[in-house]
Design a protein around this motif. Sequence first.
Motif, PDB file in Angstrom:
ATOM      1  N   ASN A  31       0.800  -1.232   0.000  1.00 19.20           N
ATOM      2  CA  ASN A  31       0.000   0.000   0.000  1.00 19.20           C
ATOM      3  C   ASN A  31       0.826   1.272   0.000  1.00 19.20           C
ATOM      4  OD1 ASN A  31      -2.721  -0.765  -0.223  1.00 19.20           O
ATOM      5  ND2 ASN A  31      -2.577  -1.635   1.842  1.00 19.20           N
ATOM      6  N   LEU A  32       1.967   1.210  -0.637  1.00 16.80           N
ATOM      7  CA  LEU A  32       2.801   2.407  -0.750  1.00 16.80           C
ATOM      8  C   LEU A  32       2.454   3.127  -2.049  1.00 16.80           C
ATOM      9  CD1 LEU A  32       6.128   0.686   0.322  1.00 16.80           C
ATOM     10  CD2 LEU A  32       4.798   2.334   1.684  1.00 16.80           C
ATOM     11  N   TYR A  33       2.806   4.402  -2.128  1.00 15.95           N
ATOM     12  CA  TYR A  33       2.624   5.157  -3.370  1.00 15.95           C
ATOM     13  C   TYR A  33       3.823   4.919  -4.269  1.00 15.95           C
ATOM     14  CZ  TYR A  33      -1.096   7.654  -0.957  1.00 15.95           C
ATOM     15  OH  TYR A  33      -2.248   7.970  -0.296  1.00 15.95           O
ATOM     16  N   ILE A  34       3.588   4.841  -5.576  1.00 16.96           N
ATOM     17  CA  ILE A  34       4.747   4.775  -6.464  1.00 16.96           C
ATOM     18  C   ILE A  34       4.538   5.651  -7.696  1.00 16.96           C
ATOM     19  CG2 ILE A  34       5.123   2.354  -5.777  1.00 16.96           C
ATOM     20  CD1 ILE A  34       4.777   1.623  -8.716  1.00 16.96           C
ATOM     21  N   LYS A  35       5.657   6.092  -8.252  1.00 19.02           N
ATOM     22  CA  LYS A  35       5.663   6.713  -9.577  1.00 19.02           C
ATOM     23  C   LYS A  35       6.890   6.180 -10.289  1.00 19.02           C
ATOM     24  CE  LYS A  35       2.918  10.866  -9.721  1.00 19.02           C
ATOM     25  NZ  LYS A  35       2.839  12.289 -10.105  1.00 19.02           N
ATOM     26  N   GLN A  36       6.752   5.904 -11.544  1.00 20.01           N
ATOM     27  CA  GLN A  36       7.877   5.307 -12.254  1.00 20.01           C
ATOM     28  C   GLN A  36       7.980   5.862 -13.666  1.00 20.01           C
ATOM     29  OE1 GLN A  36       7.613   1.141 -13.136  1.00 20.01           O
ATOM     30  NE2 GLN A  36       9.277   1.433 -14.592  1.00 20.01           N
ATOM     31  N   ALA A  37       9.005   6.659 -13.907  1.00 19.98           N
ATOM     32  CA  ALA A  37       9.214   7.233 -15.236  1.00 19.98           C
ATOM     33  C   ALA A  37      10.147   6.331 -16.029  1.00 19.98           C
ATOM     34  CB  ALA A  37       9.811   8.630 -15.113  1.00 19.98           C
ATOM     35  N   GLU A  38       9.752   6.019 -17.253  1.00 16.24           N
ATOM     36  CA  GLU A  38      10.506   5.084 -18.085  1.00 16.24           C
ATOM     37  C   GLU A  38      11.002   5.758 -19.354  1.00 16.24           C
ATOM     38  OE1 GLU A  38       7.736   1.986 -18.970  1.00 16.24           O
ATOM     39  OE2 GLU A  38       7.493   1.442 -16.870  1.00 16.24           O
ATOM     40  N   VAL A  39      11.926   5.084 -20.017  1.00 14.47           N
ATOM     41  CA  VAL A  39      12.370   5.565 -21.321  1.00 14.47           C
ATOM     42  C   VAL A  39      11.925   4.576 -22.387  1.00 14.47           C
ATOM     43  CG1 VAL A  39      14.345   6.070 -22.780  1.00 14.47           C
ATOM     44  CG2 VAL A  39      14.383   6.726 -20.386  1.00 14.47           C
ATOM     45  N   HIS A  40      11.173   5.062 -23.357  1.00 12.19           N
ATOM     46  CA  HIS A  40      10.795   4.232 -24.501  1.00 12.19           C
ATOM     47  C   HIS A  40      11.378   4.912 -25.735  1.00 12.19           C
ATOM     48  CE1 HIS A  40       7.006   2.401 -22.463  1.00 12.19           C
ATOM     49  NE2 HIS A  40       7.825   2.844 -21.551  1.00 12.19           N
ATOM     50  N   GLY A  41      11.420   4.179 -26.839  1.00 10.06           N
ATOM     51  CA  GLY A  41      11.798   4.827 -28.091  1.00 10.06           C
ATOM     52  C   GLY A  41      13.232   4.593 -28.479  1.00 10.06           C
ATOM     53  N   MET A  42      13.825   5.608 -29.076  1.00 11.75           N
ATOM     54  CA  MET A  42      15.093   5.443 -29.761  1.00 11.75           C
ATOM     55  C   MET A  42      16.207   4.859 -28.893  1.00 11.75           C
ATOM     56  SD  MET A  42      17.035   8.215 -32.109  1.00 11.75           S
ATOM     57  CE  MET A  42      16.594   7.896 -33.793  1.00 11.75           C
ATOM     58  N   SER A  43      16.355   5.344 -27.652  1.00 16.08           N
ATOM     59  CA  SER A  43      17.501   4.921 -26.849  1.00 16.08           C
ATOM     60  C   SER A  43      17.425   3.442 -26.464  1.00 16.08           C
ATOM     61  CB  SER A  43      17.622   5.781 -25.604  1.00 16.08           C
ATOM     62  OG  SER A  43      16.367   5.953 -25.020  1.00 16.08           O
ATOM     63  N   GLN A  44      16.257   2.824 -26.645  1.00 10.98           N
ATOM     64  CA  GLN A  44      16.164   1.394 -26.342  1.00 10.98           C
ATOM     65  C   GLN A  44      17.037   0.564 -27.278  1.00 10.98           C
ATOM     66  OE1 GLN A  44      11.777   1.279 -26.322  1.00 10.98           O
ATOM     67  NE2 GLN A  44      11.935   0.156 -24.417  1.00 10.98           N
TER      68      GLN A  44
ATOM     69  N   ARG B 171       7.170  12.816 -20.099  1.00 10.05           N
ATOM     70  CA  ARG B 171       7.128  12.331 -18.706  1.00 10.05           C
ATOM     71  C   ARG B 171       5.746  11.885 -18.283  1.00 10.05           C
ATOM     72  NH1 ARG B 171      11.671  10.191 -17.877  1.00 10.05           N
ATOM     73  NH2 ARG B 171      13.098  11.570 -18.953  1.00 10.05           N
ATOM     74  N   MET B 172       4.729  12.526 -18.793  1.00  6.03           N
ATOM     75  CA  MET B 172       3.376  12.103 -18.454  1.00  6.03           C
ATOM     76  C   MET B 172       3.039  10.828 -19.226  1.00  6.03           C
ATOM     77  SD  MET B 172       0.492  12.280 -17.026  1.00  6.03           S
ATOM     78  CE  MET B 172       1.118  13.579 -15.990  1.00  6.03           C
ATOM     79  N   ALA B 173       3.450  10.784 -20.470  1.00  7.46           N
ATOM     80  CA  ALA B 173       3.140   9.639 -21.319  1.00  7.46           C
ATOM     81  C   ALA B 173       3.792   8.368 -20.781  1.00  7.46           C
ATOM     82  CB  ALA B 173       3.606   9.913 -22.747  1.00  7.46           C
ATOM     83  N   HIS B 174       5.024   8.481 -20.349  1.00 12.13           N
ATOM     84  CA  HIS B 174       5.833   7.302 -20.038  1.00 12.13           C
ATOM     85  C   HIS B 174       6.158   7.159 -18.564  1.00 12.13           C
ATOM     86  CE1 HIS B 174       7.300   6.758 -24.455  1.00 12.13           C
ATOM     87  NE2 HIS B 174       6.079   6.318 -24.238  1.00 12.13           N
ATOM     88  N   SER B 175       5.288   7.660 -17.701  1.00 18.60           N
ATOM     89  CA  SER B 175       5.502   7.449 -16.277  1.00 18.60           C
ATOM     90  C   SER B 175       4.283   6.724 -15.715  1.00 18.60           C
ATOM     91  CB  SER B 175       5.714   8.785 -15.581  1.00 18.60           C
ATOM     92  OG  SER B 175       5.851   8.581 -14.200  1.00 18.60           O
ATOM     93  N   ARG B 176       4.558   5.769 -14.812  1.00 20.26           N
ATOM     94  CA  ARG B 176       3.471   4.961 -14.235  1.00 20.26           C
ATOM     95  C   ARG B 176       3.057   5.484 -12.877  1.00 20.26           C
ATOM     96  NH1 ARG B 176       3.371  -0.044 -16.999  1.00 20.26           N
ATOM     97  NH2 ARG B 176       5.303  -0.154 -18.160  1.00 20.26           N
ATOM     98  N   ALA B 177       1.778   5.398 -12.578  1.00 19.90           N
ATOM     99  CA  ALA B 177       1.278   5.639 -11.232  1.00 19.90           C
ATOM    100  C   ALA B 177      -0.037   4.887 -11.097  1.00 19.90           C
ATOM    101  CB  ALA B 177       1.084   7.132 -10.986  1.00 19.90           C
ATOM    102  N   VAL B 178      -0.491   4.772  -9.864  1.00 21.58           N
ATOM    103  CA  VAL B 178      -1.737   4.066  -9.627  1.00 21.58           C
ATOM    104  C   VAL B 178      -2.908   4.982  -9.969  1.00 21.58           C
ATOM    105  CG1 VAL B 178      -3.219   3.082  -7.848  1.00 21.58           C
ATOM    106  CG2 VAL B 178      -0.786   2.512  -7.907  1.00 21.58           C
TER     107      VAL B 178
END
Lengths: 194, 540
Positions: A31-44, B171-178
Amino acid sequence: MKKSDIILAGVGGQGILSIAAIIGEAALAENLYIKQAEVHGMSQRGGDVQSNLRISDTPINSDLISLGGADYILSLEPMEALRYLPYLDREGWIITSSSPFVNIPNYPDADALKGELHKMKNVISIDVEGLAKEHNLPKSANVILLGAAAKVLDMVKYADLEKSVRRIFSAKGEEIVNMNLKALSIGYNTANQK
Amino acid sequence: MTERPDKILLLGDQAIALGAIDAGLSGVYAYPGTPSTEITEFIQEYPLAKERNIFSRWCTNEKTAMEAALGMSYMGKRALVCMKHVGLNVAADAFVNSAITGVNGGLIVLVADDPSMHSSQNEQDSRFYGKFAMIPILEPSSQQEAYDMVRYGYELSEKLRLPLLMRVTTRMAHSRAVVKVLPVSEIAEQNSMNNNARAADFILLPANARRRNNELVAQQPELEKIAEESRFNKYINDNGKAERGIIACGIAWNYLNEYLASDSTLPRIKISQYPLPKKLICDLASKCKEILVIEEGQPFVEEQIKGILPSECKISGKLSGLLPRTGELTPDAVAAALGVTVEQPYGKSEIVVPRPPALCQGCGHRDVYNALNEIIKEFPGAKVFGDIGCYTLGALPPFRAIDSCVDMGASITMAKGAADAGLFPAIAIIGDSTFTHSGMTGLLDAVNCNSTITVIISDNLTTAMTGGQDSAGTNKFEAICKGIGVHPEHLRVVVPLAKNMEEIKQILREEINYKGTSVIIPRRECIQTFNRKRRKEKKS
């Protein structure tokens, strides 16, 4: 307020997003909060990739970690671990694979890189590629690294990660679940022996 | 669909997709483009979308997508169009005119901007397009808001009978949250088809278009009032005077709050819906000596409020130099603008070198460039005009094989223009998906003039850069080129493998020497999609 800001680093295709998914799932179960920013696209395509994973017991504002704010850098590649030093907190941990991924002509000297890494205060450096080969887990080097990180991860414990691995891989069958649990424990035990 | 969890971990893109499905979407129209691709992919895979037969096949380009969505809206159903920022340039004709025709079923145009150009050629800010077309713009600050906004957006679109622009950034497009999602029982039904479109509004003959333009202009005060009262715009103040007030737009609101106490009464406005809520901004200005504008992208708000506010109010932001004018907005840049000092114990490591992306090992484009580089040596002064896709990476070492990369399709037309100017040889290299997106019309120009250019359509049977989506022209390229008028003798197909190197080189040499328009199609499946399929087959 308690928080863990984690930078996951590596080279496109190494599997940092799977690590993020396992930690994220474990955090949600608590039940913790999370946020996770990812990299998609060219650098992959074999470039440097990173993901910012933030866990907190209170709501999180920014999707990105501030400079000097990361509690952990988890990296599947030693030079990539160092790329994000400006983001590391003074007391922050680096948990990294010691095996260089050389796909550029000017990759730094291995000993110099090692020296630079071990100048840091809190470092766990493990040959996850070697361990993966030794234990016949070729696709689980990333989970071995996560197991090693469990030694110092604060908000999600080893047992939480185990449960999370079970949930995430259950659809792929018992064999895959067990492979990943084994990888997790190899990383954890190796880090604890250091 | 019977049940689902009430809280789901979603990328911003996925939150938008689910928001649309839950709002009764009937069709999503898109061409893949980072960072917008995952919206359509989510809808393609979501069980309820399949159950409802929501249209979700990829379109040939953003313009065909925009027009098809307008057609669906014309028949009364809710449609979504998704694209990356530069895709809106391609769709612009249809997009701007859709504000003049207006809509019947709700229509949302979702554009994902890419500041810092992680996978793009420029940093254009799509909000300018929304203002240009005089329609409302939504800019979510969180994944939750992105989900909620879509349903709100469809209702507003149908109420105003106007399309809406929803703008997100990487950042909005590629960031996850609940995201807390609606219970299954509250998922909206799809609109049924109807003939309520005002027929004359869609016939943009000058007489109709003039009337519609006047109506659109007359709607503007209403749009502004709706923005002022929108639940997505917030005005926080304790009615006292302050040295500095803040306006933060979309995701910038999060970066601001990262450095404020949760009970802070610093006067500030969150903007997530446009046109600008002028009343709120004027009120803020009356309480402060200075306003700091924090926004991601170009100084869209900062520029506009200079025209609204009295000159004694100081405005700072990107134009004043307090925030960086280019690149992604970061929490660090916001901290500096707020005067917050952040301890940064470790500097950049000197030993770290850049690791640019590269073509995959085993990729057919590699073989094409190896052959081309060999042959080019025989033709001093040759230029190779490149295009947008994985093969743009051919610009980097070890290949250094292309001389340009501008926009989708520009390889063929730039080669033609250069040939018109007297260049020989002028060579174009373009991918299969890019060719059908915007290369075919250029090839027709070249054929009609019998321009001496050689076009290489490097066909890997997929839209690879964005992750392997279907490519519109697969299995049709020879027929398309012949149909356009390429001479069959100068339409050559090769398999780009090292063992065929001599054959490929010979064909390149022959076609470069041909005085007319020739096309060479090296064809071999993308190594990524190939391996993915093989893994799948192994499993089953």
